[in-house]
Enzyme design. Structure first.
Site, PDB file in Angstrom:
ATOM      1  N   THR A  14       0.827  -1.216   0.000  1.00  0.00           N
ATOM      2  CA  THR A  14       0.000   0.000   0.000  1.00  0.00           C
ATOM      3  C   THR A  14       0.854   1.255   0.000  1.00  0.00           C
ATOM      4  O   THR A  14       0.628   2.187  -0.784  1.00  0.00           O
ATOM      5  CB  THR A  14      -0.924  -0.008   1.228  1.00  0.00           C
ATOM      6  OG1 THR A  14      -1.763  -1.168   1.178  1.00  0.00           O
ATOM      7  CG2 THR A  14      -1.796   1.231   1.254  1.00  0.00           C
ATOM      8  N   ALA A  34      12.436  19.783  -3.366  1.00  0.00           N
ATOM      9  CA  ALA A  34      13.678  19.088  -3.046  1.00  0.00           C
ATOM     10  C   ALA A  34      14.909  19.775  -3.620  1.00  0.00           C
ATOM     11  O   ALA A  34      16.030  19.465  -3.226  1.00  0.00           O
ATOM     12  CB  ALA A  34      13.607  17.646  -3.556  1.00  0.00           C
ATOM     13  N   LYS A 107       8.523   0.542  11.506  1.00  0.00           N
ATOM     14  CA  LYS A 107       8.559   0.799  12.956  1.00  0.00           C
ATOM     15  C   LYS A 107       9.096  -0.389  13.736  1.00  0.00           C
ATOM     16  O   LYS A 107       9.805  -0.220  14.732  1.00  0.00           O
ATOM     17  CB  LYS A 107       7.172   1.172  13.471  1.00  0.00           C
ATOM     18  CG  LYS A 107       6.091   0.141  13.174  1.00  0.00           C
ATOM     19  CD  LYS A 107       4.730   0.633  13.569  1.00  0.00           C
ATOM     20  CE  LYS A 107       3.645  -0.333  13.099  1.00  0.00           C
ATOM     21  NZ  LYS A 107       3.445  -0.275  11.646  1.00  0.00           N
ATOM     22  N   GLY A 136       2.266   7.968  10.801  1.00  0.00           N
ATOM     23  CA  GLY A 136       1.986   8.266   9.396  1.00  0.00           C
ATOM     24  C   GLY A 136       2.260   9.684   8.965  1.00  0.00           C
ATOM     25  O   GLY A 136       3.406  10.104   8.848  1.00  0.00           O
ATOM     26  N   GLY A 189     -11.056  -2.784   6.232  1.00  0.00           N
ATOM     27  CA  GLY A 189      -9.622  -2.772   5.991  1.00  0.00           C
ATOM     28  C   GLY A 189      -8.812  -2.023   7.030  1.00  0.00           C
ATOM     29  O   GLY A 189      -7.604  -1.819   6.859  1.00  0.00           O
ATOM     30  N   ASP A 203       1.631  -2.639  18.410  1.00  0.00           N
ATOM     31  CA  ASP A 203       1.946  -1.617  17.410  1.00  0.00           C
ATOM     32  C   ASP A 203       2.225  -0.282  18.099  1.00  0.00           C
ATOM     33  O   ASP A 203       3.214   0.407  17.793  1.00  0.00           O
ATOM     34  CB  ASP A 203       0.784  -1.482  16.425  1.00  0.00           C
ATOM     35  CG  ASP A 203       0.971  -0.353  15.442  1.00  0.00           C
ATOM     36  OD1 ASP A 203       1.762  -0.523  14.498  1.00  0.00           O
ATOM     37  OD2 ASP A 203       0.337   0.709  15.622  1.00  0.00           O
ATOM     38  N   LYS A 207       5.880   2.208  18.515  1.00  0.00           N
ATOM     39  CA  LYS A 207       5.926   3.637  18.212  1.00  0.00           C
ATOM     40  C   LYS A 207       6.345   4.460  19.422  1.00  0.00           C
ATOM     41  O   LYS A 207       7.150   5.391  19.304  1.00  0.00           O
ATOM     42  CB  LYS A 207       4.563   4.092  17.680  1.00  0.00           C
ATOM     43  CG  LYS A 207       4.214   3.446  16.342  1.00  0.00           C
ATOM     44  CD  LYS A 207       2.774   3.708  15.942  1.00  0.00           C
ATOM     45  CE  LYS A 207       2.423   2.994  14.644  1.00  0.00           C
ATOM     46  NZ  LYS A 207       0.983   3.139  14.298  1.00  0.00           N
TER      47      LYS A 207
END
Length: 437
Positions: A14, A34, A107, A136, A189, A203, A207
């Site tokens: 993804t 950039a 992570k 994110g 999802g 999770d 973090k």
């Protein structure tokens, strides 16, 4: 003409697919920001792209991600495969060995090997960036590493898992069970087929381990984190929290105390009027408390292809401009070992829900055990879950909600253990910590 920054990308899930899409769609804007073009010249992926609409026909495919990381035709290796071990770890080491910069969203790998990899990167004078590994699209890594460099941080905490926040939001708003809301999250999802990593708090632990290092200058120690998930949070808890002026959130918390750094992940009650309590659905938020500053709260999308890809591209753009800093905000060799604050010595308010047996002396026994541990109560409420007639509690037991003033984890556990031995309650008490905010 300015030479482009040549990228090798490993992983076309993804996030990887979203990075490719953004590189194609926003080519001119990215080059402007950039200071030079960003060019994807090679990729490695064991599976087809998650997004089959992206065009890779002019991009060279490399079978092995480690070979891609060493490829002389790339300047920066972008690791989006995931996983705390190989091949991601070996590929990143290969990139540093070849003197190439690395950008990752991994992570799990940073939480386990981040400090050692940072030392290797610094030895090779290679950029190493991982903004996308935490929350994110929220730039919390850069905020802690660069934006608050002069501030002495006392606490960092936040909603770091969108799956858990979504489930708790739906339970609260719609009065639905945990199991129902988890099934819906899986259907949409937001949750994996095996959701343990998310709902079990693991999770979030990865973090907060990374944020702890950035905030306090410590080596990452994921094993020092106390972890609880949201599996045991019930509608009764959410209803009681609402009546008491709170919301329940799964928080990752790292706080500087006199006993050391306290790191914990668990369901937490936060005041409804607080900024963090307003964050609903899959959204993430991180709050930083620092001496001399008002609390700083950053809110935004914590996951998803576009949000995470945006963070990846921000890191790539920094490398293109020559803006490199120590990965953890200071040389990795100067990161200190975490002095772990024992969870038993945690201090704060507590919400306790128990089923008290409906017989003479029960209230007095509970009060006695709390008093023995010097626990003072802010409130005590006898209540019944919505829809349950009074007098029809489980086994003749009466639901009782206790809210304590500040006390210690050890005192609460000892008091409840004694109450259990007295056999004046049914089942196990529910305990949720209250976070000041």
């Amino acid at each position: 003409m300015v030479e482009p920054l040549k990228l090798g990308l490993a992983g076309l899930g993804t996030v990887g697919s979203a990075v490719v899409r953004m590189l194609h769609r926003s080519r001119a804007e990215l080059a402007s920001r950039a200071g030079r073009p960003l060019e994807l010249v090679a990729y490695a992926s064991k599976d087809p792209p998650k997004d089959n609409s992206i065009d890779l026909s002019n991009i060279r495919k490399v079978a092995d991600p480690v070979a891609l990381a060493r490829d002389p035709g790339i300047d920066v290796f972008v690791e989006l495969m995931g996983g705390e071990g190989d091949p991601a770890k070996r590929a990143i080491e290969a990139a540093f060995g070849a003197g190439k910069g690395v950008v990752t969203a991994n992570k799990a790998l940073i939480a386990k090997h981040g400090v050692r990899l940072a030392k290797f990167a610094e030895e090779k004078h290679a950029p190493f960036s991982f903004e996308a590994a935490v929350a994110g699209g929220i730039p919390i890594v850069k905020t802690l590493r660069e934006g608050l460099g002069g501030a002495r941080i006392s606490r960092v905490y936040g909603i770091l898992n969108g799956t858990c926040n979504y489930i708790l939001t739906r339970m609260e708003r719609e009065g639905r069970s945990f199991a129902d809301c988890l099934k819906e999250a899986q259907k949409l999802g937001y949750a994996e087929a095996d959701p343990t990593f998310d709902i079990g708090g693991f999770d979030t632990a990865h973090k907060i381990a990374i944020l702890t290092s950035l905030a306090f200058g410590t080596e990452i120690d994921a094993d020092a984190i106390h972890i609880e998930g949201i599996e045991q949070v019930s509608l009764a808890d959410l209803e009681a929290a609402d009546e008491l002026g709170y919301r329940v959130k799964l928080l990752g918390v790292a706080v500087r105390t006199q006993k050391g750094i306290e790191q914990r992940v668990h369901p937490t009650m936060v005041r409804k009027e607080s900024a963090i309590a307003q964050v609903m659905g899959v959204t993430n938020a991180v709050t930083v408390d620092a001496e001399g500053l008002n609390p700083l709260t950053l809110v935004g999308p914590g996951a998803g292809g576009a949000a995470t890809a945006s963070a990846v591209l921000s890191d790539i753009a920094d490398i293109a401009r020559g803006l490199t800093v120590a990965p953890f905000g200071r040389p990795a060799a100067k990161l200190v070992t975490v002095r772990k604050a024992p969870m038993q010595r945690h201090e704060g308010g507590y919400y306790i829900r128990l089923l008290a047996r409906d017989r003479p002396g029960t209230a007095a026994t509970i009060a006695k055990r709390l008093a023995e541990q010097k626990i003072s109560l802010e409130s005590i409420v006898q209540r019944h879950p919505r829809g349950e007639p009074v007098g029809e509690g489980k086994g003749g037991a009466v639901p009782v909600i206790l809210v304590t003033y500040a006390t210690t984890e050890d005192a609460v556990r000892k008091a409840l253990a004694a109450v259990g031995r007295d056999r004046v309650i049914s089942g196990s008490p529910q305990v949720i910590r209250i976070e000041k905010n």
